[in-house]
Structures are given as structure tokens and as C-alpha cells.
Design a protein around this motif. Structure first.
Motif, PDB file in Angstrom:
ATOM      1  N   ILE B 142      -9.549   1.652  -8.562  1.00  0.00           N
ATOM      2  CA  ILE B 142     -10.274   0.803  -7.775  1.00  0.00           C
ATOM      3  C   ILE B 142      -8.645   0.020  -7.634  1.00  0.00           C
ATOM      4  CG2 ILE B 142     -11.304  -2.070  -7.866  1.00  0.00           C
ATOM      5  CD1 ILE B 142     -13.552  -0.590 -10.045  1.00  0.00           C
ATOM      6  N   LEU B 143      -8.053  -0.155  -8.636  1.00  0.00           N
ATOM      7  CA  LEU B 143      -6.956  -1.474  -8.945  1.00  0.00           C
ATOM      8  C   LEU B 143      -5.825  -1.342  -7.595  1.00  0.00           C
ATOM      9  CD1 LEU B 143      -5.796  -1.769 -12.347  1.00  0.00           C
ATOM     10  CD2 LEU B 143      -7.594  -2.966 -11.443  1.00  0.00           C
ATOM     11  N   PRO B 144      -5.541  -0.707  -6.597  1.00  0.00           N
ATOM     12  CA  PRO B 144      -4.403  -0.740  -5.985  1.00  0.00           C
ATOM     13  C   PRO B 144      -4.926  -1.413  -4.554  1.00  0.00           C
ATOM     14  CG  PRO B 144      -4.443   1.412  -6.436  1.00  0.00           C
ATOM     15  CD  PRO B 144      -5.658   0.996  -7.220  1.00  0.00           C
ATOM     16  N   VAL B 145      -6.297  -0.890  -4.471  1.00  0.00           N
ATOM     17  CA  VAL B 145      -6.885  -1.622  -3.061  1.00  0.00           C
ATOM     18  C   VAL B 145      -7.171  -3.267  -4.097  1.00  0.00           C
ATOM     19  CG1 VAL B 145      -8.839  -1.865  -1.028  1.00  0.00           C
ATOM     20  CG2 VAL B 145      -7.956  -0.141  -2.112  1.00  0.00           C
ATOM     21  N   MET B 146      -8.102  -3.052  -4.907  1.00  0.00           N
ATOM     22  CA  MET B 146      -7.701  -4.598  -5.501  1.00  0.00           C
ATOM     23  C   MET B 146      -6.951  -5.763  -5.483  1.00  0.00           C
ATOM     24  SD  MET B 146     -10.216  -6.081  -8.909  1.00  0.00           S
ATOM     25  CE  MET B 146      -8.626  -6.738  -9.213  1.00  0.00           C
ATOM     26  N   PHE B 147      -6.287  -5.283  -5.722  1.00  0.00           N
ATOM     27  CA  PHE B 147      -4.745  -5.972  -5.860  1.00  0.00           C
ATOM     28  C   PHE B 147      -4.098  -6.780  -4.561  1.00  0.00           C
ATOM     29  CE2 PHE B 147      -3.323  -4.504 -10.541  1.00  0.00           C
ATOM     30  CZ  PHE B 147      -3.497  -5.552 -10.906  1.00  0.00           C
ATOM     31  N   SER B 148      -4.014  -5.302  -3.537  1.00  0.00           N
ATOM     32  CA  SER B 148      -3.798  -5.679  -2.271  1.00  0.00           C
ATOM     33  C   SER B 148      -4.552  -6.817  -1.544  1.00  0.00           C
ATOM     34  CB  SER B 148      -3.583  -3.945  -0.798  1.00  0.00           C
ATOM     35  OG  SER B 148      -3.729  -2.899  -2.255  1.00  0.00           O
ATOM     36  N   ILE B 149      -6.164  -6.670  -1.646  1.00  0.00           N
ATOM     37  CA  ILE B 149      -7.126  -7.579  -1.142  1.00  0.00           C
ATOM     38  C   ILE B 149      -6.648  -9.435  -1.462  1.00  0.00           C
ATOM     39  CG2 ILE B 149      -9.267  -8.640  -1.846  1.00  0.00           C
ATOM     40  CD1 ILE B 149      -9.717  -6.183   0.205  1.00  0.00           C
ATOM     41  N   VAL B 150      -5.957  -9.383  -3.068  1.00  0.00           N
ATOM     42  CA  VAL B 150      -6.154 -10.427  -4.105  1.00  0.00           C
ATOM     43  C   VAL B 150      -4.869 -10.959  -3.021  1.00  0.00           C
ATOM     44  CG1 VAL B 150      -5.400 -11.751  -5.931  1.00  0.00           C
ATOM     45  CG2 VAL B 150      -6.965 -10.277  -5.716  1.00  0.00           C
TER      46      VAL B 150
END
Lengths: 182, 267
Positions: B142-150
């Protein structure tokens, strides 16, 4: 039409686009910003870090909940029964499978195609797909942003709506016999 | 205990198939009774989707462990999620594989036999480790896209003023609701991203009804995924489902906010 190639082109490629190219795009964007407007880039980065900090504890809870779901529930096993059950039982099972399902949606299409061919009702598949929006392990994040009451009301309404969508869809699909996917 | 071995043929002397998904047969061996069954693999000759079918085959035959030459990580994960242990790097004949597996198994089997006294089974520890490992992997995915969104939101918060946002979301509940659902319908990625974006939009003064329809549409409607859904489940089904979900996002958002208004939580 060749399902495998089509699937490869649309599902997998879109997933890769999102999970690889999107982060790269964001990094490129930041690099440009740091070169062009460093005075804006630093506050933007700081803002992002503070958002991440606020997500830290909810994310730990998310991990705990995914762990428990992995331990006690088996989405694939539940989904397998969708082809054999119908009526209310089928609808409830579809909802449960959708709620506990994990992973990107493209990974589920082959399995859904398979259980549809094995006789699962259109309504069951629709209920499964719409209940993917209800994710118990993400509740900590949702509550952190929107509060408990909002989350409860929304979750209940979304589950009810998924049944309504399944019902309406089965009526429309039944008007004339649906064509097979291939 | 049942094990499944990917096999090039239907006999014990057949070689273990290198690729799990495309193997000709899946040999199902019941180690307790000694029963052996050769099940034709529905995914043989296919490329995509074969792995998922192998997972289904193993689950429906009640296998505890699957032994094969190679299995791609995405499919391994499906096995782990399904509570099935996957062992790769296997070569030789099916009979040799069974023997080798039995040779390393005795301790565990004895432990299972001793279990009659009611002690916790030894394999439980493994189950916990597998569940934790799989949870960690799911979270990392989940993290790569989540970090990018943040990071994008950080950018958004700094560059986009409330004024610009107010120009888009005017405060008219009907239009805001519709716009929220439209923005949410483009992609379908992990819902976590929609919560983060929605939460930040709220802080910027965007109405709750717009954010709610955005969050619902994010997962239930996906224009980008529509071609994949159409090929898997039929054009008519996919278009109808997405259309109904879009309408439902608007209705559910309206109802959610109305219920909250009634309880006096949101003014």
C-alpha cells in the motif's frame, strides 16, 4: 477477443502504472519544484511529513487488523462458495468476501470470471465488488480523519447500497440474457 | 495432511513441473491415508490467470502445502493468504518429492500425533508468523502509492489556495456531491488514499457531502479499470455496475450527511 492478453494490457498495466509510475512522477514533480521554487518545496515536504506523522499510529493499527484477518479469515475460500450459493445467503457471503478481500482489484478479476462461469449470480459479483469499499483494517485511518459516527453511518449505508446495486443489476441483466464475457 | 505437487504427468514417476500455474497436472497426496490423485490443471497452456486457478485448485482439494519448481511472488501471496504453505525450488519426480517431504516432516507429524492431550499445535506458531509476514507485505504494497499521495497533498496544501478550491466546490450540496463522485470515479486504488485526500479536502473547507461521495466512488467506480472489468465480467455488467455505483455514491453521500445532520454532529 483474447481475455488473457486483454487482461494483461488493461488490468496489470494499469496497476503497474499506478504503483510504479505514480511514485516516480511525484518524485520528478518534487525535483522540479525544488529547482524552480525551493521556497514552496520545503513547506510542501514539511506538510507531507506532518501528515505522515499523524498516520503513524493508525497505520500500526492497520497492520494489527490485517494480521488478525489473515489469521482467522480466508477471502479466497469464501469467494469460492459464491458460485454455489444463491439468494440471501449468496448475497451475504459475497458481501463478506468483498469486505475481507485484499490486494489490487486486477488480481481478483480472473477469480471472479471463474466463479461467474461456475454459476455465481451477477448480483453476487456486484455485491462483492462494491463491498471492497468496506475495509475493516482501514477503519483506524478512516476514523482518524472522519470520526467514528461518520464511519459507522457510511459503512452501514454502503453495505445496504451494495445489496441494492446487486438487486437492480440482476433485474437489468435479466431483461435479456447476458452475453458471455469472451 | 494433504500436499499438492505440480506435475508434468499423472503418475508418481512424472517429473515435478517447473511452473505451477501452467503444469499439466496437480498431484494431490494425502500423507495420512496414502491416497494419490492426479487432477488436471485448468490453467495449463494459459499465461495469465493460470496462477489464480492453481490457488483455487489447491484450496478446493484441501491442500496444506504446495510443492513446485517456481511460483511468482504474487501467487505465493495468494497461497499464504489462503493459509497454504508454498515450497518452491522443487525438482525430480513426484515420488522423490513426496519421500523428501516425508523425511523432513516426521518431527512435525509426531507433534501432531501428541496433540491428543489438547496442547496447542506446534504449527500454530508458523501460522502466526505467516499471518504477520503476509500483513507486513500487504501494508508495504500500500505504501508507495500512499506516500506519493501524501507528498502530492503536501504540494497541494502549499500551492492551491482555499480560494481556488472554493471555485471548484462552490458549496452547493448537489453540485459538490456530483463533482466529488466524478473525481472519485477516475481511479480505483486502495481506499486508504481516498481517506487521506478526503480528509485533507475537508480541512480546506470542501463540504462533507463532496468528500463522502468522493470516498465511496474511489473504490466502487473505476473508469481506468473499466476495460479490465469488461473483459472479465462482460461489457454490460461492468458498465451497469459502474453506473449504478456512481449513482449510489451520490445517494449514499447525501444520506450519510443527512443522518449526521439529524444527530447534530455536523452543522
Amino acid at each position: 477477443m483474447n481475455w488473457k492478453n486483454e487482461q494483461k494490457q488493461s488490468g496489470m498495466r494499469q496497476y503497474l502504472k499506478v504503483s510504479i509510475f505514480f511514485p516516480i512522477l511525484v518524485l520528478v514533480l518534487y525535483s522540479i519544484l525544488f529547482l524552480v521554487m525551493p521556497d514552496k518545496a520545503w513547506p510542501a515536504l514539511k506538510n507531507s511529513v506532518s501528515i505522515l506523522q499523524s498516520l503513524l499510529i493508525p497505520l500500526c493499527l492497520v497492520f494489527g487488523l490485517i494480521f488478525l484477518i489473515n489469521l482467522f479469515l480466508n477471502p479466497a475460500k469464501v469467494a469460492k462458495y459464491l458460485g454455489r450459493t444463491s439468494g440471501l445467503k449468496g448475497a451475504v457471503l459475497s458481501a463478506i468476501a468483498g469486505v475481507i478481500s485484499v490486494g489490487p482489484i486486477y488480481a481478483w478479476y480472473p477469480l471472479l470470471k471463474d466463479i461467474k462461469e461456475k454459476g455465481a449470480a451477477d448480483s453476487s459479483i456486484a455485491i462483492f465488488l462494491n463491498n471492497r469499499a468496506v475495509k475493516p483494517f482501514l477503519l483506524p485511518i478512516m476514523i482518524a480523519y472522519f470520526g467514528l459516527l461518520f464511519v459507522i453511518v457510511l459503512t452501514v449505508l454502503m453495505i445496504v447500497a451494495s445489496f441494492a446495486i446487486g438487486y437492480v443489476l440482476s433485474i437489468f441483466m435479466g431483461i435479456d440474457k447476458p452475453k458471455c464475457a469472451d | 495432511m494433504k500436499i499438492a505437487i505440480s506435475s508434468a504427468g499423472s503418475t508418481l514417476s512424472s517429473n515435478v513441473a517447473r511452473q505451477l500455474g501452467t503444469a499439466e497436472y496437480m498431484m494431490i497426496i494425502d500423507l495420512d491415508t496414502g491416497d494419490v490423485e492426479a487432477v488436471s490443471n485448468p490453467g495449463k497452456g494459459q499465461q495469465r490467470g493460470a496462477g489464480i486457478q492453481a490457488v483455487m485448485l489447491a484450496i478446493s482439494n484441501g491442500a496444506d502445502t504446495v510443492l513446485t519448481g517456481y511460483c511468482n511472488p504474487a501467487i505465493s501471496r495468494q497461497f499464504e493468504t489462503g493459509g497454504i504453505e508454498i515450497v518452491t525450488g522443487i525438482s525430480g519426480t513426484v515420488a522423490e518429492t513426496i519421500q523428501n517431504f516425508k523425511d523432513i516432516l516426521p518431527k512435525e507429524t509426531d507433534a501432531n500425533l501428541d496433540r491428543s492431550a489438547g496442547e496447542a499445535p506446534k504449527t500454530d506458531k508458523k501460522k502466526y508468523i505467516n499471518a504477520a509476514r503476509s500483513a507486513l507485505r500487504q501494508l508495504i504494497n500500500i505504501l508507495p502509492v500512499m506516500f506519493s499521495i501524501v507528498l502530492l497533498i503536501g504540494l497541494f496544501n502549499t500551492l492551491i489556495s482555499k480560494k481556488i478550491l472554493a471555485g471548484i466546490f462552490s458549496g452547493n450540496p448537489l453540485i459538490d456531491n456530483f463533482l466529488g463522485a466524478c473525481f472519485g470515479s477516475i481511479f480505483t486504488t486502495n481506499p486508504i488514499n481516498s481517506y487521506i485526500i478526503g480528509g485533507e479536502l475537508l480541512k480546506h473547507g470542501v463540504s462533507l457531502v463532496a468528500v463522502t461521495s468522493f470516498v465511496i466512488a474511489w473504490v466502487t467506480v473505476g473508469l481506468i479499470q473499466l476495460p479490465a472489468e469488461m473483459t472479465a465480467l462482460g461489457r454490460r455488467f461492468a458498465v451497469l455496475r459502474n453506473f449504478l455505483s456512481f449513482l449510489s455514491a451520490i445517494i449514499v453521500a447525501f444520506l450519510t450527511v443527512s443522518v449526521l445532520n439529524l444527530t447534530g454532529i455536523v452543522s
